[in-house]
Write an enzyme that holds these catalytic residues in place. Structure first.
Site, PDB file in Angstrom:
ATOM      1  N   SER A  63       0.792  -1.232   0.000  1.00  0.00           N
ATOM      2  CA  SER A  63       0.000   0.000   0.000  1.00  0.00           C
ATOM      3  C   SER A  63       0.822   1.278   0.000  1.00  0.00           C
ATOM      4  CB  SER A  63      -0.967   0.008   1.187  1.00  0.00           C
ATOM      5  OG  SER A  63      -2.070  -0.830   0.928  1.00  0.00           O
ATOM      6  N   LYS A 201       2.464   6.894   5.017  1.00  0.00           N
ATOM      7  CA  LYS A 201       1.632   5.782   4.533  1.00  0.00           C
ATOM      8  C   LYS A 201       2.197   4.470   5.048  1.00  0.00           C
ATOM      9  CE  LYS A 201      -1.772   3.928   2.541  1.00  0.00           C
ATOM     10  NZ  LYS A 201      -1.850   3.084   3.757  1.00  0.00           N
ATOM     11  N   THR A 202       1.305   3.621   5.533  1.00  0.00           N
ATOM     12  CA  THR A 202       1.678   2.266   5.921  1.00  0.00           C
ATOM     13  C   THR A 202       1.526   1.327   4.730  1.00  0.00           C
ATOM     14  OG1 THR A 202      -0.591   1.832   6.612  1.00  0.00           O
ATOM     15  CG2 THR A 202       0.965   2.548   8.323  1.00  0.00           C
ATOM     16  N   GLY A 203       2.085   0.140   4.881  1.00  0.00           N
ATOM     17  CA  GLY A 203       1.902  -0.919   3.890  1.00  0.00           C
ATOM     18  C   GLY A 203       2.187  -2.256   4.534  1.00  0.00           C
TER      19      GLY A 203
END
Length: 260
Positions: A63, A201-203
């Protein structure tokens, strides 16, 4: 006298950097995870890298690709801005926050896969290779699935490449309109206090073993902007909070994340 002073100052900086590396290494050690973090000052170019071999290794973007994908979608007219509406079709997903209509802002923040798959269909698979190459965003293995490539391992990127990409985003050096950058910045906003604003942003790349957790972004402090990219090997979903926790603690350790 001046020469000895400069030498002493240089030694102090070197020792400080080494101590900071040790402090950050302890964060990963205490958590019991294998990971890396790259931190860079936009103003001075000062860099700190923990676990350099891993920082150079590419992993599925997952992501975190939503950062670039949002810019692409805005540029291509696939979405209109942060208030773009995505209508839920009633499909029940395992993540409860996905089971409702979304705006671009909410879709970005909850990592809504079906929303960004809609975006990918609107952009069209043929457009992505050129954008990825033009922005030096890791490596895209072709042929690829147009709505899965950032999830299935076709698109990979290293922590070092994430930071280089984010630098271009912050400096607005990529070929995107100012309005696209403005909308991206709004959806990337994560936190603030009187001393800083955090955009991130995380992923979570789950289609490999071990899975890989990401946290990438930048901190706007009063006197600098600090870019960062962290990834770590995750054993299960219980490790996911470590992404933000370690990244924030690492930024605090070098004074890049003021809290008072």
């Amino acid at each position: 006298m001046l020469k000895s002073t400069l030498l002493a100052f240089g030694l102090f900086i070197a020792l400080s950097a080494r101590a900071e590396n040790q402090a950050i290494a302890k964060l990963f050690l205490r958590a019991g995870v294998d990971g890396t973090i790259v931190i860079e000052s936009l103003t001075t170019g000062q860099r700190l890298v923990h676990n350099d071999p891993r920082a150079q290794q590419r992993y599925p973007a997952a992501s975190t690709f939503k950062v670039l994908n949002t810019l692409i979608a805005l540029e291509e007219g696939a979405i209109s801005g942060e208030n773009q509406i995505f209508h839920w079709n009633g499909t029940q997903y395992s993540i409860a926050n996905w089971n409702q209509d979304q705006t671009l802002d909410s879709a970005f923040k909850v990592s809504c896969v079906w929303c960004y798959q809609q975006i990918a269909l609107r952009v069209g698979a043929l457009k992505y290779p050129a954008y990825i190459q033009q922005t030096n965003y890791g490596h895209l293995l072709e042929p690829f699935n147009g709505t899965e490539f950032w999830l299935d391992g076709s698109l990979t990127i290293s922590a070092e490449e994430q930071v280089a990409f984010l630098r271009q985003v912050v400096e607005r050096k990529l070929p995107f309109k100012a309005s696209s950058y403005d909308s991206l910045k709004k959806v990337m906003f994560a936190d603030e206090n009187a001393q800083y604003r955090l955009y991130a942003k995380t992923g979570w790349a789950t289609r490999m073993t071990p899975s890989v957790g990401w946290y990438v972004g930048y901190v706007e402090a009063k006197d600098d902007v600090w870019l960062f990219a962290l990834n770590l090997a995750t054993r299960d979903a219980n490790d996911l909070p470590l992404r933000t926790q370690i990244a924030k603690d690492a930024l605090k350790a070098i004074g890049a994340f003021p809290t008072k």
